[in-house]
Design a protein around this motif. Structure first.
Motif, PDB file in Angstrom:
ATOM      1  N   GLN A   1       0.830  -1.211   0.000  1.00 33.17           N
ATOM      2  CA  GLN A   1       0.000   0.000   0.000  1.00 33.17           C
ATOM      3  C   GLN A   1       0.865   1.262   0.000  1.00 33.17           C
ATOM      4  N   MET A   2       1.924   1.258   0.797  1.00 34.08           N
ATOM      5  CA  MET A   2       2.802   2.421   0.861  1.00 34.08           C
ATOM      6  C   MET A   2       3.471   2.670  -0.495  1.00 34.08           C
ATOM      7  N   ALA A   3       3.972   1.600  -1.135  1.00 33.99           N
ATOM      8  CA  ALA A   3       4.637   1.741  -2.429  1.00 33.99           C
ATOM      9  C   ALA A   3       3.644   2.200  -3.494  1.00 33.99           C
ATOM     10  N   ALA A   4       2.424   1.641  -3.458  1.00 27.68           N
ATOM     11  CA  ALA A   4       1.406   2.025  -4.437  1.00 27.68           C
ATOM     12  C   ALA A   4       1.026   3.491  -4.288  1.00 27.68           C
ATOM     13  N   LYS A   5       0.948   3.967  -3.062  1.00 29.26           N
ATOM     14  CA  LYS A   5       0.582   5.376  -2.845  1.00 29.26           C
ATOM     15  C   LYS A   5       1.678   6.312  -3.338  1.00 29.26           C
ATOM     16  N   GLN A   6       2.937   5.922  -3.172  1.00 24.26           N
ATOM     17  CA  GLN A   6       4.023   6.728  -3.725  1.00 24.26           C
ATOM     18  C   GLN A   6       3.966   6.746  -5.239  1.00 24.26           C
ATOM     19  N   PHE A   7       3.641   5.600  -5.831  1.00 28.62           N
ATOM     20  CA  PHE A   7       3.490   5.522  -7.284  1.00 28.62           C
ATOM     21  C   PHE A   7       2.393   6.479  -7.751  1.00 28.62           C
ATOM     22  N   ILE A   8       1.283   6.486  -7.030  1.00 28.43           N
ATOM     23  CA  ILE A   8       0.156   7.354  -7.392  1.00 28.43           C
ATOM     24  C   ILE A   8       0.557   8.825  -7.299  1.00 28.43           C
ATOM     25  N   GLN A   9       1.260   9.184  -6.248  1.00 29.79           N
ATOM     26  CA  GLN A   9       1.622  10.581  -6.038  1.00 29.79           C
ATOM     27  C   GLN A   9       2.648  11.077  -7.055  1.00 29.79           C
ATOM     28  N   GLN A  10       3.490  10.184  -7.568  1.00 38.25           N
ATOM     29  CA  GLN A  10       4.557  10.594  -8.465  1.00 38.25           C
ATOM     30  C   GLN A  10       4.187  10.506  -9.937  1.00 38.25           C
ATOM     31  N   ARG A  11       3.021   9.946 -10.252  1.00 35.29           N
ATOM     32  CA  ARG A  11       2.668   9.781 -11.652  1.00 35.29           C
ATOM     33  C   ARG A  11       2.252  11.117 -12.253  1.00 35.29           C
ATOM     34  N   PRO A  12       2.383  11.270 -13.598  1.00 33.25           N
ATOM     35  CA  PRO A  12       1.950  12.502 -14.264  1.00 33.25           C
ATOM     36  C   PRO A  12       0.475  12.779 -14.005  1.00 33.25           C
ATOM     37  N   ALA A  13       0.134  14.044 -13.943  1.00 39.35           N
ATOM     38  CA  ALA A  13      -1.229  14.431 -13.554  1.00 39.35           C
ATOM     39  C   ALA A  13      -2.280  13.898 -14.513  1.00 39.35           C
ATOM     40  N   HIS A  14      -1.924  13.707 -15.799  1.00 40.22           N
ATOM     41  CA  HIS A  14      -2.921  13.275 -16.781  1.00 40.22           C
ATOM     42  C   HIS A  14      -3.163  11.770 -16.761  1.00 40.22           C
ATOM     43  N   THR A  15      -2.346  11.010 -16.038  1.00 43.11           N
ATOM     44  CA  THR A  15      -2.475   9.547 -16.019  1.00 43.11           C
ATOM     45  C   THR A  15      -3.647   9.117 -15.148  1.00 43.11           C
ATOM     46  N   ARG A  16      -4.500   8.278 -15.711  1.00 41.84           N
ATOM     47  CA  ARG A  16      -5.653   7.742 -14.975  1.00 41.84           C
ATOM     48  C   ARG A  16      -5.252   6.414 -14.341  1.00 41.84           C
ATOM     49  N   LEU A  17      -5.611   6.235 -13.073  1.00 42.50           N
ATOM     50  CA  LEU A  17      -5.257   5.035 -12.323  1.00 42.50           C
ATOM     51  C   LEU A  17      -6.507   4.289 -11.886  1.00 42.50           C
ATOM     52  N   GLY A  18      -6.488   2.971 -12.116  1.00 41.28           N
ATOM     53  CA  GLY A  18      -7.543   2.105 -11.615  1.00 41.28           C
ATOM     54  C   GLY A  18      -6.945   1.155 -10.589  1.00 41.28           C
ATOM     55  N   ILE A  19      -7.718   0.783  -9.578  1.00 41.78           N
ATOM     56  CA  ILE A  19      -7.240  -0.118  -8.514  1.00 41.78           C
ATOM     57  C   ILE A  19      -8.096  -1.375  -8.519  1.00 41.78           C
ATOM     58  N   VAL A  20      -7.444  -2.537  -8.650  1.00 46.91           N
ATOM     59  CA  VAL A  20      -8.115  -3.835  -8.603  1.00 46.91           C
ATOM     60  C   VAL A  20      -7.561  -4.615  -7.430  1.00 46.91           C
ATOM     61  N   SER A  21      -8.457  -5.176  -6.635  1.00 52.58           N
ATOM     62  CA  SER A  21      -8.074  -6.031  -5.509  1.00 52.58           C
ATOM     63  C   SER A  21      -8.439  -7.466  -5.849  1.00 52.58           C
TER      64      SER A  21
END
Length: 351
Positions: free
Chosen positions: A112-132
């Protein structure tokens, strides 16, 4: 840099050959100068700065020749360009084995910590989906450019029993292609076996309706989307993850797999329930290979963070092959023009 017609690079031998001929011509000219009546005039003409200048235009012409030959071979360079529009699906394993504490504070918290850093550092235009995914898979956050919503979805992940890596891939694909039907019979051996026993027939014969086939693309060619799949265990139920990966490959979607843990495994104790959580590294590597993604192994929380940081740069940067013959043609023209101008300026002739 690569070349479309590399066999033409043999013509570059003309450059040293021309240089050798030029040197031979200078030697002959020097011998001819001995026949002049006044050697002082010749020495004055061939000495000092004038003698240095006379070699500059021919050198530039040799460079122009080399550039033209390289242009004829049609050089291709890969340039890194940010995606103008991209979607990344993070598929995260939430099976019970993710409670193991070989990562600080445990595997799921580290993921979760690594994923949140990935989310924060990605370009603003990139759309992210989360699958569990665990025993089943679910889309917990539809693709969004809102980083806060994606982080909230990651924080809300909860542990469940069993592991279905194939389901995680299929739900991720369905997220990227919501209008396509995913044929579970093609990827779930249990469904296939059941239909075989029951004599599955076409719709006209009262059987199951076949899902429309997706357009087949070259693996890894769908550059507007990618799946990052993190898992620490072996598939225990659900669709075959290799068949699911082939469906992703047919759609051109690369899957970057991240393995958490070791192939030796780790004993997990949950009350009276004990099991050995082993990493199915071979399957994760094959998933990445089939889809033209890459496999990473995380041995601790710090390594996991670094992997996600590298993925941010790799997945969200589009490396396109561009032919750059025009650049070499322009360089050749520039060298030739400068050579002609200097020759006219210094010697009042183009030679």
């Amino acid at each position: 840099m690569t070349f479309i017609w590399p066999e033409l690079l043999w013509l570059l031998l003309a450059v040293p050959l021309s240089a050798g001929l030029y040197w031979y011509w200078l030697r002959r000219r020097a011998r001819a100068a001995l026949h002049f009546a006044s050697l002082g005039v010749v020495k004055e003409a061939l000495s000092g700065r004038r003698q240095t200048r006379r070699h500059i235009p021919p050198t530039l012409m040799l460079l122009a020749l080399g550039c033209l030959i390289v242009a004829m071979a049609r050089p291709v360079a890969r340039t890194a360009l940010p995606f103008t529009a991209s979607t990344v699906v993070l598929a995260i394993d939430t099976s019970l084995s993710m409670v193991a504490q070989d990562f600080e504070p445990n595997r799921l918290a580290a993921a979760q910590m690594a994923a949140k850093q990935f989310i924060q550092q990605r370009p603003a235009h990139t759309r992210l989906g989360i699958v569990s995914f665990a025993g089943t898979a679910a889309l917990v956050q539809a693709p969004t450019a809102d980083a806060e919503r994606a982080i909230e979805a990651v924080d809300a992940l909860r542990l469940e029993s069993m592991t279905a890596v194939g389901s995680g891939i299929l739900v991720s694909l369905k997220t990227l292609f919501p209008d396509e039907e995913m044929d579970l019979m093609a990827v779930d051996p249990r469904v296939r076996a059941k239909d075989d026993r029951n004599g599955a027939r076409s719709l006209d014969e009262g059987g199951r309706k076949e899902a429309p086939k997706a357009k087949v693309n070259r693996p890894g060619s769908y550059s507007s989307a990618a799946i990052i799949l993190l898992s620490d265990g072996q598939t225990t139920m659900g669709p075959d993850p290799i068949e699911a990966a082939r469906m992703a490959a047919e759609r051109g979607v690369p899957i970057y797999t991240v393995g958490v843990g070791t192939t030796e495994g780790r004993i997990i104790s949950l009350g009276n329930y004990r099991f050995n959580a082993t990493l199915d590294e071979d399957t994760l590597k094959e998933i990445a290979a089939i889809t033209h993604g890459e496999y990473y192994n995380a041995t601790d929380a710090a390594a996991l963070v670094n992997i996600y940081r590298n993925l941010n740069a790799k997945v969200l940067i589009d490396r396109q092959a561009k032919e750059i013959s025009a650049l070499f043609c322009a360089a050749a023209a520039l060298c030739a023009i400068v050579a002609a101008m200097l020759s006219m300026l210094w010697f009042s002739r183009v030679a």
